[in-house]
Design an enzyme around this catalytic site. Structure first.
Site, PDB file in Angstrom:
ATOM      1  N   ASP A 104       0.993  -1.218   0.159  1.00 33.73           N
ATOM      2  CA  ASP A 104      -0.031  -0.006  -0.207  1.00 33.73           C
ATOM      3  C   ASP A 104       0.808   1.210   0.009  1.00 33.73           C
ATOM      4  OD1 ASP A 104       0.951  -0.756   2.729  1.00 33.73           O
ATOM      5  OD2 ASP A 104      -0.922   0.276   3.605  1.00 33.73           O
ATOM      6  N   ARG A 105       1.696   1.256   0.603  1.00 30.84           N
ATOM      7  CA  ARG A 105       2.906   2.359   0.838  1.00 30.84           C
ATOM      8  C   ARG A 105       3.451   2.611  -0.713  1.00 30.84           C
ATOM      9  NH1 ARG A 105       6.928   1.986   5.850  1.00 30.84           N
ATOM     10  NH2 ARG A 105       7.443   3.987   5.267  1.00 30.84           N
ATOM     11  N   THR A 131      -5.438   3.744   9.917  1.00 30.43           N
ATOM     12  CA  THR A 131      -5.216   2.879  11.004  1.00 30.43           C
ATOM     13  C   THR A 131      -3.925   3.469  11.711  1.00 30.43           C
ATOM     14  OG1 THR A 131      -6.307   1.440  10.110  1.00 30.43           O
ATOM     15  CG2 THR A 131      -5.094   0.956  12.136  1.00 30.43           C
ATOM     16  N   THR A 183     -13.999  19.694  28.425  1.00 26.19           N
ATOM     17  CA  THR A 183     -13.338  18.422  28.414  1.00 26.19           C
ATOM     18  C   THR A 183     -13.213  17.905  26.974  1.00 26.19           C
ATOM     19  OG1 THR A 183     -13.733  17.790  30.645  1.00 26.19           O
ATOM     20  CG2 THR A 183     -12.926  16.065  29.102  1.00 26.19           C
TER      21      THR A 183
END
Length: 256
Positions: A104-105, A131, A183
């Site tokens: 994929d890279r 991811t 928060t």
């Protein structure tokens, strides 16, 4: 017609191409564990395309590769389905051990350089915000050099609310201000503006180390790339389907 299949850690994305034109995208959860076939909705979408001649798969989840291939053969019959290896991707690789680089890279780097770098001999930095947050560098001659891998933004956000009992899960939407006064806004600021700062800092460091006296073209892809790009002027281009186009380029080169 041709299908490019990108099997990722979380989801599998399929692009149906007519020549260089991306006709449609079909997504389903990556097959693993007890899930042995794709969803009925994805099957219905695939069934709309009767002229599929062949398919190529790029996978970072080996256990999902052949179940996905089998599921496609159930739909389309005896079409040719090829699983891409490094040798199928037309890009020179300067990684110390090329077999360690995810396909994929390489595919994303190939697609980014082909579209934005090759004509004018420009170096490229690709940022994949999935991811994991992955940085990849390609020199002006189109050689893949390597990069860096960090925890993904969404993965980090989930981990934060898991390990800190008083911090709730928050939607990944930029707050209006960096200074949070609730928060939730404080968390969203830290997660998202913090991610922009990290990405910008890594691009700066990579440029200084790898491309001194150059201004590489920065291309972002992946699930959170669109919202991050709006707050990151150092990103030159957003490309939603970079890996799919890399698969298509590899497929077309093989067919010549």
């Amino acid at each position: 017609m041709f299908i490019a299949i990108d099997i990722g850690n979380t989801r599998t994305t399929c692009g149906v191409f007519q020549g260089e034109f991306l006709e449609t995208l079909i997504n389903f959860p990556t097959l693993r564990g007890d899930t042995k076939t794709i969803s009925d909705e994805a099957k219905k979408q695939f069934a709309l395309f009767k002229d599929i001649q062949d398919a190529c798969i790029a996978s970072v989840v080996p256990k999902a590769t052949y179940p996905t291939s089998d599921a496609l053969k159930e739909i389309f019959g005896d079409i040719e389905i090829r699983v891409l290896s490094h040798d199928d991707i037309p890009i020179d690789c300067a990684y110390k051990n090329p077999d360690e680089v995810g396909t994929d890279r390489l595919l994303g780097s190939l697609a980014a350089y082909t579209k934005y770098g090759s004509a004018d001999k420009k170096s490229i930095v690709v940022i994949d915000l999935g991811t994991a947050t992955v940085f990849d560098c390609v020199d002006k001659d189109g050689t893949y050099l390597g990069g860096a891998i960090a925890l993904g933004i969404e993965s980090g956000a989930k981990h934060l609310s898991t390990i800190a009992a008083q911090l709730p899960p928050v939607p990944l939407e930029f707050p209006k201000r960096v200074l949070g006064k609730t928060t939730e806004d404080s968390m969203r600021s830290g997660i998202l503006f913090g991610a922009v700062s990290m990405v910008e800092g890594m691009v700066k460091r990579l440029t200084e180390e790898v491309f001194p006296k150059q201004q590489p073209i920065v291309v972002a892809t992946g699930g959170l790339a669109r919202i991050l790009t709006e707050h990151a002027p150092f990103i030159s281009h957003y490309e939603a389907n970079l890996v799919l186009n890399g698969i298509r380029i590899s497929h077309d080169q093989k067919k010549k």
